[in-house]
Design a protein around this motif. Structure first.
Motif, mmCIF file in Angstrom:
data_model
loop_
_atom_site.group_PDB
_atom_site.id
_atom_site.type_symbol
_atom_site.label_atom_id
_atom_site.label_comp_id
_atom_site.label_asym_id
_atom_site.label_seq_id
_atom_site.Cartn_x
_atom_site.Cartn_y
_atom_site.Cartn_z
ATOM 1 N N TRP A 198 19.383 22.636 9.360
ATOM 2 C CA TRP A 198 18.218 22.996 10.007
ATOM 3 C C TRP A 198 16.905 23.032 9.035
ATOM 4 C CZ3 TRP A 198 17.765 28.772 12.389
ATOM 5 C CH2 TRP A 198 16.728 28.933 13.156
ATOM 6 N N LEU A 199 17.241 23.243 7.712
ATOM 7 C CA LEU A 199 16.173 23.173 6.911
ATOM 8 C C LEU A 199 15.806 21.821 6.782
ATOM 9 C CD1 LEU A 199 14.336 24.875 4.805
ATOM 10 C CD2 LEU A 199 16.286 24.501 3.022
ATOM 11 N N ALA A 200 16.541 21.029 6.673
ATOM 12 C CA ALA A 200 16.128 19.504 6.338
ATOM 13 C C ALA A 200 15.300 18.920 7.456
ATOM 14 C CB ALA A 200 17.466 18.565 6.674
ATOM 15 N N ARG A 201 15.327 19.628 8.576
ATOM 16 C CA ARG A 201 14.381 19.212 9.615
ATOM 17 C C ARG A 201 12.950 19.416 9.324
ATOM 18 N NH1 ARG A 201 15.555 22.521 14.695
ATOM 19 N NH2 ARG A 201 13.901 21.269 15.204
ATOM 20 N N ASP A 202 12.651 20.464 8.511
ATOM 21 C CA ASP A 202 11.224 20.830 8.204
ATOM 22 C C ASP A 202 10.730 20.544 6.858
ATOM 23 O OD1 ASP A 202 10.859 22.175 10.825
ATOM 24 O OD2 ASP A 202 11.961 23.857 10.080
ATOM 25 N N VAL A 203 11.707 19.541 6.184
ATOM 26 C CA VAL A 203 11.219 19.411 5.021
ATOM 27 C C VAL A 203 9.652 18.645 4.781
ATOM 28 C CG1 VAL A 203 11.483 17.526 3.190
ATOM 29 C CG2 VAL A 203 13.410 19.006 4.071
ATOM 30 N N TRP A 204 9.473 17.868 5.706
ATOM 31 C CA TRP A 204 8.237 17.316 5.868
ATOM 32 C C TRP A 204 7.176 18.189 6.012
ATOM 33 C CZ3 TRP A 204 3.974 16.582 8.774
ATOM 34 C CH2 TRP A 204 2.937 15.478 8.507
ATOM 35 N N GLY A 205 7.073 19.031 7.002
ATOM 36 C CA GLY A 205 6.387 20.218 7.175
ATOM 37 C C GLY A 205 6.154 21.153 6.063
ATOM 38 N N LEU A 206 7.072 21.360 5.475
ATOM 39 C CA LEU A 206 6.992 22.213 4.408
ATOM 40 C C LEU A 206 6.337 21.525 3.062
ATOM 41 C CD1 LEU A 206 10.411 24.007 4.128
ATOM 42 C CD2 LEU A 206 8.434 24.932 4.659
ATOM 43 N N ALA A 243 -1.970 21.710 9.484
ATOM 44 C CA ALA A 243 -2.285 21.722 10.837
ATOM 45 C C ALA A 243 -2.828 20.413 11.483
ATOM 46 C CB ALA A 243 -3.195 22.827 11.569
ATOM 47 N N ALA A 244 -3.706 19.826 10.612
ATOM 48 C CA ALA A 244 -4.588 18.548 11.032
ATOM 49 C C ALA A 244 -3.333 17.593 10.926
ATOM 50 C CB ALA A 244 -5.604 18.366 10.031
ATOM 51 N N LEU A 245 -2.313 17.663 10.016
ATOM 52 C CA LEU A 245 -1.379 16.509 10.275
ATOM 53 C C LEU A 245 -0.144 16.569 11.189
ATOM 54 C CD1 LEU A 245 -0.712 16.432 6.187
ATOM 55 C CD2 LEU A 245 -1.726 14.713 7.816
ATOM 56 N N GLY A 246 -0.521 17.533 12.212
ATOM 57 C CA GLY A 246 0.332 17.956 13.182
ATOM 58 C C GLY A 246 1.375 18.759 13.007
ATOM 59 N N VAL A 247 1.395 19.759 12.043
ATOM 60 C CA VAL A 247 2.578 20.619 11.886
ATOM 61 C C VAL A 247 2.133 21.828 12.484
ATOM 62 C CG1 VAL A 247 3.713 22.087 10.025
ATOM 63 C CG2 VAL A 247 2.975 19.660 9.541
ATOM 64 N N GLY A 249 9.249 18.547 -9.331
ATOM 65 C CA GLY A 249 7.919 18.618 -8.668
ATOM 66 C C GLY A 249 7.808 19.145 -7.274
ATOM 67 N N GLU A 250 6.989 18.805 -6.489
ATOM 68 C CA GLU A 250 6.532 19.665 -5.344
ATOM 69 C C GLU A 250 7.296 19.090 -4.153
ATOM 70 O OE1 GLU A 250 5.702 22.348 -4.809
ATOM 71 O OE2 GLU A 250 4.424 23.121 -6.313
ATOM 72 N N ASP A 251 7.660 17.769 -4.213
ATOM 73 C CA ASP A 251 8.237 17.108 -2.884
ATOM 74 C C ASP A 251 9.440 17.698 -2.438
ATOM 75 O OD1 ASP A 251 9.318 15.309 -1.133
ATOM 76 O OD2 ASP A 251 9.003 13.399 -2.354
ATOM 77 N N GLN A 252 9.366 18.393 -1.290
ATOM 78 C CA GLN A 252 10.450 19.206 -0.851
ATOM 79 C C GLN A 252 11.798 18.459 -0.693
ATOM 80 O OE1 GLN A 252 9.658 22.653 -0.294
ATOM 81 N NE2 GLN A 252 7.928 22.039 -1.413
ATOM 82 N N ARG A 253 11.729 17.092 -0.632
ATOM 83 C CA ARG A 253 13.075 16.239 -0.237
ATOM 84 C C ARG A 253 13.804 16.645 -1.560
ATOM 85 N NH1 ARG A 253 10.641 10.564 0.860
ATOM 86 N NH2 ARG A 253 9.540 11.208 -0.943
ATOM 87 N N GLY A 254 13.189 16.847 -2.775
ATOM 88 C CA GLY A 254 14.045 16.956 -4.018
ATOM 89 C C GLY A 254 14.017 18.307 -4.507
ATOM 90 N N PHE A 255 12.802 18.888 -4.126
ATOM 91 C CA PHE A 255 12.707 20.474 -4.752
ATOM 92 C C PHE A 255 13.767 21.462 -3.919
ATOM 93 C CE2 PHE A 255 10.193 24.513 -3.767
ATOM 94 C CZ PHE A 255 10.236 25.007 -5.090
ATOM 95 N N LEU A 256 13.789 21.344 -2.703
ATOM 96 C CA LEU A 256 14.805 22.229 -2.066
ATOM 97 C C LEU A 256 16.259 22.012 -2.334
ATOM 98 C CD1 LEU A 256 13.240 22.279 1.380
ATOM 99 C CD2 LEU A 256 13.274 24.243 -0.214
#
Length: 354
Positions: free
Chosen positions: A228-236, A247-251, A294-301
């Motif tokens: 469920w969290l993986a779905r929101d990685v880009w949004g985070l 919000a401007a990027l569609g989140v 770093g801050e990239d949530q794909r590795g950070f989480l």
């Protein structure tokens, strides 16, 4: 000619830097997995009767080993060792999510009142016997999960009065932290000596009552929450740029925060329900992950979850070796070791990486 070559060189430089970043991320995750395996083996080998690590490894991985070692490892030590990594991963992940959605390095389930809410729910059962209509064995756990959810809902509802801004949510969390701590202190004041001892020991945090059913329940929550969290990685990741840019990027920032609070409530509530209140893991693990990856949530989480598991596993080993023959509550160990380590980490890295 140079106008043609320069963009190509720049693209190569970016590509090279990206490959280095990915290699560094993979190396950090592999090292964390190695430390995690070492922590589990040491945790299973440590206790009133110290066991050879080699024998423990054979017992864990199914190789021939002494029958008494196998019995101790599988019936007593392994549930504790595995619960330590499951709870550590849950706390590390919940802290990372909290810091991402609030864009605040001080945010964690512990500092914003979620753990305090769960602790108050458990204290209600121990002191006053007020619980949900569930069997007695599940009363403390169900109340802790319920009040973790109440705390999350309170943070979002109070913060929502200020349009759910990150600052408003942080202030609401701090207010609820003091509210639930005050209510827990009130319960301790009116508790009987027996109930007070039980409450205080539970609030210290302990892994020693871990069982296989509790570990499977904690693991199930992780298995459900991670996809469920993986779905929101880009949004985070986008949310780190600020609410307006995300919000401007569609989140859908509001919906993302609600989903995140549900995950935090589940991860923290179940963890606190089984092992009590444990601080600093949810705060320190995300900072370590941010420094290394770093801050990239794909590795950070994932790094925050793995490092949280490593920290709590090593803290479990320390809790059994500080004083031979005695087991320190895990919450005290994480505070005594975690606070100096966190201060050292902040002072050593004066550059602003958060």
């Amino acid at each position: 000619m140079s106008a043609v070559i320069c963009p190509a060189l720049a693209a190569d430089a970016v590509s090279t830097e990206y490959r280095r970043s990915m290699a560094r991320r993979a190396l950090v995750l592999l090292m964390a997995l190695g430390l995690l395996l070492l922590g589990v083996l040491l945790d299973a080998a440590t206790g009133p009767a110290m066991l050879p690590v080699g024998e423990v490894a054979c017992a864990v991985f199914g190789y021939p080993a002494d029958s008494s070692v196998q019995a101790i490892v599988w019936s007593i030590r392994l549930p504790v060792a595995l619960m330590a990594i499951a709870v550590g991963a849950a706390l590390g992940l919940s802290g990372a999510i909290m810091q991402a959605i609030l864009n605040n390095p001080l945010a964690s389930s512990y500092t914003l009142g979620i753990s305090a809410g769960a602790g108050f729910g458990a204290s209600l059962v121990i002191v006053l016997g007020i619980s949900l209509p569930v069997p007695d064995n599940y009363a403390i756990a169900s109340n802790a999960i319920l009040f973790a959810g109440v705390a999350c809902a309170g943070v979002y509802w109070i913060g929502g009065a200020r349009k759910a801004s990150a600052e408003g949510l942080v202030l609401a969390g701090i207010a609820l932290l003091f509210l639930f701590q005050g209510l827990s202190s009130l319960l301790q004041m009116v508790a009987s000596p027996e109930s007070l001892q039980q409450v205080v020991f539970w609030l210290f945090g302990s892994l020693q009552k871990s069982t296989w059913p509790k570990f499977w329940a904690m693991l199930t929550v992780l298995v459900v929450c991670v996809p469920w969290l993986a779905r929101d990685v880009w949004g985070l990741t986008a949310l780190k740029l600020g609410d307006a840019r995300a919000a401007a990027l569609g989140v859908n920032v509001s919906a993302l925060r609600i989903r995140s609070f549900v995950l935090i409530s589940a991860l923290t509530g179940v963890a606190v329900a089984f092992v009590g209140t444990i601080g600093f893991v949810g705060l320190v693990a995300p900072h370590l992950a941010r420094m290394l990856i770093g801050e990239d949530q794909r590795g950070f989480l994932p790094a925050s979850g793995l490092l949280g598991a490593v920290l709590l596993s090593l803290a479990s080993v320390a809790s059994k070796t500080i004083s031979p023959g005695a087991i320190f509550p895990i919450g005290i160990v994480t505070s005594l070791i975690g606070v100096p380590f966190f201060i050292w980490m902040v002072l050593r890295n004066r550059k602003s990486y958060w």
